[in-house]
Design a protein around this motif. Structure first.
Motif, PDB file in Angstrom:
ATOM      1  N   ARG A 134       0.835  -1.210   0.000  1.00  0.00           N
ATOM      2  CA  ARG A 134       0.000   0.000   0.000  1.00  0.00           C
ATOM      3  C   ARG A 134       0.865   1.253   0.000  1.00  0.00           C
ATOM      4  O   ARG A 134       0.584   2.220  -0.708  1.00  0.00           O
ATOM      5  N   GLY A 135       1.940   1.255   0.791  1.00  0.00           N
ATOM      6  CA  GLY A 135       2.846   2.403   0.843  1.00  0.00           C
ATOM      7  C   GLY A 135       3.565   2.621  -0.472  1.00  0.00           C
ATOM      8  O   GLY A 135       3.716   3.760  -0.931  1.00  0.00           O
ATOM      9  N   MET A 136       4.001   1.521  -1.114  1.00  0.00           N
ATOM     10  CA  MET A 136       4.698   1.648  -2.396  1.00  0.00           C
ATOM     11  C   MET A 136       3.759   2.167  -3.484  1.00  0.00           C
ATOM     12  O   MET A 136       4.167   2.937  -4.353  1.00  0.00           O
ATOM     13  N   LYS A 137       2.502   1.768  -3.404  1.00  0.00           N
ATOM     14  CA  LYS A 137       1.534   2.245  -4.396  1.00  0.00           C
ATOM     15  C   LYS A 137       1.249   3.732  -4.179  1.00  0.00           C
ATOM     16  O   LYS A 137       1.221   4.504  -5.132  1.00  0.00           O
ATOM     17  N   ARG A 138       1.080   4.117  -2.938  1.00  0.00           N
ATOM     18  CA  ARG A 138       0.755   5.508  -2.611  1.00  0.00           C
ATOM     19  C   ARG A 138       1.917   6.445  -2.947  1.00  0.00           C
ATOM     20  O   ARG A 138       1.713   7.540  -3.447  1.00  0.00           O
ATOM     21  N   TYR A 139       3.141   6.019  -2.661  1.00  0.00           N
ATOM     22  CA  TYR A 139       4.311   6.877  -2.853  1.00  0.00           C
ATOM     23  C   TYR A 139       5.149   6.420  -4.050  1.00  0.00           C
ATOM     24  O   TYR A 139       6.367   6.572  -4.060  1.00  0.00           O
ATOM     25  N   HIS A 140       4.488   5.913  -5.077  1.00  0.00           N
ATOM     26  CA  HIS A 140       5.173   5.397  -6.257  1.00  0.00           C
ATOM     27  C   HIS A 140       6.091   6.446  -6.891  1.00  0.00           C
ATOM     28  O   HIS A 140       7.249   6.168  -7.213  1.00  0.00           O
ATOM     29  N   ASN A 141       5.580   7.665  -7.097  1.00  0.00           N
ATOM     30  CA  ASN A 141       6.364   8.707  -7.758  1.00  0.00           C
ATOM     31  C   ASN A 141       7.596   9.075  -6.938  1.00  0.00           C
ATOM     32  O   ASN A 141       8.696   9.217  -7.480  1.00  0.00           O
ATOM     33  N   ALA A 142       7.427   9.219  -5.647  1.00  0.00           N
ATOM     34  CA  ALA A 142       8.567   9.576  -4.784  1.00  0.00           C
ATOM     35  C   ALA A 142       9.604   8.451  -4.784  1.00  0.00           C
ATOM     36  O   ALA A 142      10.810   8.723  -4.857  1.00  0.00           O
ATOM     37  N   LEU A 143       9.180   7.227  -4.732  1.00  0.00           N
ATOM     38  CA  LEU A 143      10.112   6.101  -4.755  1.00  0.00           C
ATOM     39  C   LEU A 143      10.830   6.005  -6.087  1.00  0.00           C
ATOM     40  O   LEU A 143      12.016   5.682  -6.140  1.00  0.00           O
ATOM     41  N   GLU A 145      11.594   8.540  -8.030  1.00  0.00           N
ATOM     42  CA  GLU A 145      12.590   9.612  -8.022  1.00  0.00           C
ATOM     43  C   GLU A 145      13.795   9.229  -7.168  1.00  0.00           C
ATOM     44  O   GLU A 145      14.939   9.491  -7.523  1.00  0.00           O
TER      45      GLU A 145
END
Length: 90
Positions: free
Chosen positions: A76-85, A87
């Motif tokens: 869930r965290g990886m999906k939510r913060y996909h763009n930040a990860l 980068e």
């Protein structure tokens, strides 16, 4: 005559084998048939996790339920913060 009791399939699933409880030192252990081990993709020395089921039974699985919960949170965290990860991975 030593007659084996007939095992009927569970209404929630198919019976794939039976286990035997044996005395091992001061403890007790269950003996899993080779075909059950093969279907579970486990071998001697692997860990099995016992979890309770809603109907009062239990389930043996080679998958750690706590790890599965942690992975779900991570997904869930990886999906939510996909763009930040993405980068950060550059």
């Amino acid at each position: 005559m030593n007659e084996q009791p007939k095992v009927t399939p569970d209404p929630r699933g198919q019976v794939i084998g039976t286990v035997e409880i044996k005395k091992i030192g001061n403890s007790s252990g269950i003996i899993l048939p080779k075909d059950v081990l093969a279907r579970m993709h486990v071998s001697v020395g692997d860990k099995l996790y016992a979890t309770l089921t809603p109907d009062g039974g239990f389930r043996l699985t080679p998958h750690d339920p706590d790890f599965e919960k942690a992975m779900e949170v991570a997904r869930r965290g990886m999906k939510r913060y996909h763009n930040a990860l993405a980068e950060l991975a550059k």
